[in-house]
Scaffold this motif. Structure first.
Motif, PDB file in Angstrom:
ATOM      1  N   ASP A  21       0.817  -1.219   0.000  1.00  8.60           N
ATOM      2  CA  ASP A  21       0.000   0.000   0.000  1.00  8.60           C
ATOM      3  C   ASP A  21       0.851   1.269   0.000  1.00  8.60           C
ATOM      4  OD1 ASP A  21       0.989  -0.035   2.549  1.00  8.60           O
ATOM      5  OD2 ASP A  21      -0.944   0.189   3.541  1.00  8.60           O
ATOM      6  N   LEU A  22       1.911   1.282  -0.764  1.00  9.31           N
ATOM      7  CA  LEU A  22       2.809   2.437  -0.778  1.00  9.31           C
ATOM      8  C   LEU A  22       2.091   3.722  -1.179  1.00  9.31           C
ATOM      9  CD1 LEU A  22       6.021   0.957  -2.429  1.00  9.31           C
ATOM     10  CD2 LEU A  22       5.496   1.217  -0.016  1.00  9.31           C
ATOM     11  N   PHE A  23       1.202   3.637  -2.138  1.00  8.67           N
ATOM     12  CA  PHE A  23       0.524   4.829  -2.626  1.00  8.67           C
ATOM     13  C   PHE A  23      -0.509   5.351  -1.644  1.00  8.67           C
ATOM     14  CE2 PHE A  23       1.496   2.692  -6.834  1.00  8.67           C
ATOM     15  CZ  PHE A  23       2.663   3.400  -7.019  1.00  8.67           C
ATOM     16  N   GLU A  24      -0.964   4.511  -0.743  1.00 11.82           N
ATOM     17  CA  GLU A  24      -1.966   4.925   0.231  1.00 11.82           C
ATOM     18  C   GLU A  24      -1.351   5.520   1.488  1.00 11.82           C
ATOM     19  OE1 GLU A  24      -4.010   1.224   0.399  1.00 11.82           O
ATOM     20  OE2 GLU A  24      -4.331   1.418  -1.759  1.00 11.82           O
ATOM     21  N   GLN A  25      -0.022   5.527   1.580  1.00 10.15           N
ATOM     22  CA  GLN A  25       0.633   6.062   2.765  1.00 10.15           C
ATOM     23  C   GLN A  25       0.678   7.587   2.761  1.00 10.15           C
ATOM     24  OE1 GLN A  25       4.336   4.123   3.739  1.00 10.15           O
ATOM     25  NE2 GLN A  25       3.538   2.113   3.210  1.00 10.15           N
ATOM     26  N   GLY A  26       0.349   8.213   1.636  1.00  8.67           N
ATOM     27  CA  GLY A  26       0.260   9.666   1.574  1.00  8.67           C
ATOM     28  C   GLY A  26       1.595  10.392   1.627  1.00  8.67           C
ATOM     29  N   ALA A  31       9.630   8.984  -3.705  1.00  9.89           N
ATOM     30  CA  ALA A  31      10.162   8.590  -2.404  1.00  9.89           C
ATOM     31  C   ALA A  31      10.680   7.153  -2.493  1.00  9.89           C
ATOM     32  CB  ALA A  31       9.086   8.688  -1.331  1.00  9.89           C
ATOM     33  N   LEU A  32      11.515   6.806  -1.536  1.00  7.30           N
ATOM     34  CA  LEU A  32      12.012   5.431  -1.428  1.00  7.30           C
ATOM     35  C   LEU A  32      11.421   4.797  -0.186  1.00  7.30           C
ATOM     36  CD1 LEU A  32      15.795   5.913  -2.289  1.00  7.30           C
ATOM     37  CD2 LEU A  32      13.918   5.248  -3.801  1.00  7.30           C
ATOM     38  N   PHE A  33      11.095   3.516  -0.309  1.00 11.64           N
ATOM     39  CA  PHE A  33      10.598   2.727   0.801  1.00 11.64           C
ATOM     40  C   PHE A  33      11.523   1.532   0.946  1.00 11.64           C
ATOM     41  CE2 PHE A  33       7.147   5.196  -0.779  1.00 11.64           C
ATOM     42  CZ  PHE A  33       6.458   5.599   0.354  1.00 11.64           C
ATOM     43  N   GLN A 115       4.669  -2.096 -10.005  1.00 11.46           N
ATOM     44  CA  GLN A 115       3.247  -1.772  -9.880  1.00 11.46           C
ATOM     45  C   GLN A 115       2.992  -0.427 -10.547  1.00 11.46           C
ATOM     46  OE1 GLN A 115       1.927  -1.831  -5.799  1.00 11.46           O
ATOM     47  NE2 GLN A 115       3.303  -3.520  -5.305  1.00 11.46           N
ATOM     48  N   PHE A 116       1.943  -0.344 -11.318  1.00 11.21           N
ATOM     49  CA  PHE A 116       1.584   0.906 -11.976  1.00 11.21           C
ATOM     50  C   PHE A 116       0.094   1.132 -11.803  1.00 11.21           C
ATOM     51  CE2 PHE A 116       0.332   3.501 -15.624  1.00 11.21           C
ATOM     52  CZ  PHE A 116       1.178   4.576 -15.425  1.00 11.21           C
ATOM     53  N   LEU A 117      -0.268   2.332 -11.336  1.00  8.05           N
ATOM     54  CA  LEU A 117      -1.674   2.625 -11.091  1.00  8.05           C
ATOM     55  C   LEU A 117      -1.929   4.115 -11.323  1.00  8.05           C
ATOM     56  CD1 LEU A 117      -4.483   1.748 -10.012  1.00  8.05           C
ATOM     57  CD2 LEU A 117      -3.628   2.307  -7.734  1.00  8.05           C
ATOM     58  N   ALA A 118      -2.629   4.424 -12.395  1.00  9.43           N
ATOM     59  CA  ALA A 118      -3.088   5.789 -12.678  1.00  9.43           C
ATOM     60  C   ALA A 118      -1.988   6.838 -12.516  1.00  9.43           C
ATOM     61  CB  ALA A 118      -4.280   6.122 -11.798  1.00  9.43           C
ATOM     62  N   GLY A 119      -0.875   6.639 -13.189  1.00  7.79           N
ATOM     63  CA  GLY A 119       0.206   7.603 -13.162  1.00  7.79           C
ATOM     64  C   GLY A 119       1.192   7.439 -12.025  1.00  7.79           C
ATOM     65  N   LYS A 120       0.957   6.499 -11.138  1.00 13.98           N
ATOM     66  CA  LYS A 120       1.899   6.219 -10.047  1.00 13.98           C
ATOM     67  C   LYS A 120       2.584   4.894 -10.343  1.00 13.98           C
ATOM     68  CE  LYS A 120      -0.787   8.643  -6.580  1.00 13.98           C
ATOM     69  NZ  LYS A 120      -1.564   8.513  -5.347  1.00 13.98           N
ATOM     70  N   ILE A 121       3.870   4.848 -10.032  1.00  9.86           N
ATOM     71  CA  ILE A 121       4.641   3.634 -10.302  1.00  9.86           C
ATOM     72  C   ILE A 121       5.472   3.283  -9.078  1.00  9.86           C
ATOM     73  CG2 ILE A 121       6.618   4.866 -11.327  1.00  9.86           C
ATOM     74  CD1 ILE A 121       6.705   2.537 -13.423  1.00  9.86           C
TER      75      ILE A 121
END
Length: 139
Positions: A21-26, A31-33, A115-121
């Protein structure tokens, strides 16, 4: 993680236990995780010694670049193109680096899927590091 801080273009570096859920972390992107992915105990000659009181292990890590680019939402090509210099910088900072004398050099390890979702990778890079652990010698 301090080794990754300061890469030009990266806003921040975050520890994470959940890569789903990297994109849901706001967090601001790019950024790097960094996630610990476990270890593999090595067996056989030279990897276990002193009646089991010393053993080599390989620790596994993921460094995930999360970025955003909405120029090409359908294919993700723009996001991948923007990510390439950042991925190169991550690899240059990590490959061959040793955290301490007790650690071996970092080298590439298999990673998960992009993972690619609506312009986020989210692009994972896997790394592996050999360590030597020591326990107690029993009489």
């Amino acid at each position: 993680m301090a080794r990754l801080a300061g890469i030009p273009g990266i806003k921040d570096v975050h520890p994470t236990a959940n890569l789903d859920d990297l994109f849901e972390q706001g967090k601001p992107l790019p950024a790097l995780f960094v996630a610990y992915r476990g270890y593999t105990p090595l067996q056989g000659d030279g990897h276990v010694a002193m009646a089991g009181a010393m053993q080599h292990i390989d620790t596994h890590w993921a460094v995930v670049l999360a970025a955003r680019n909405v120029r090409d939402v359908q294919t993700g090509a723009a996001a991948r193109q923007d990510a390439q210099p950042l991925l190169d910088a991550i690899i240059k900072r990590c490959m061959g680096w040793k955290a301490s004398k007790a650690h071996g050099e970092l080298y590439l390890d298999p990673a998960g899927e992009v993972q690619f979702l609506a312009g986020k990778i989210a692009i994972p890079l896997g790394f592996r590091c050999r360590q030597t652990l020591s326990g107690a010698l029993n009489p």
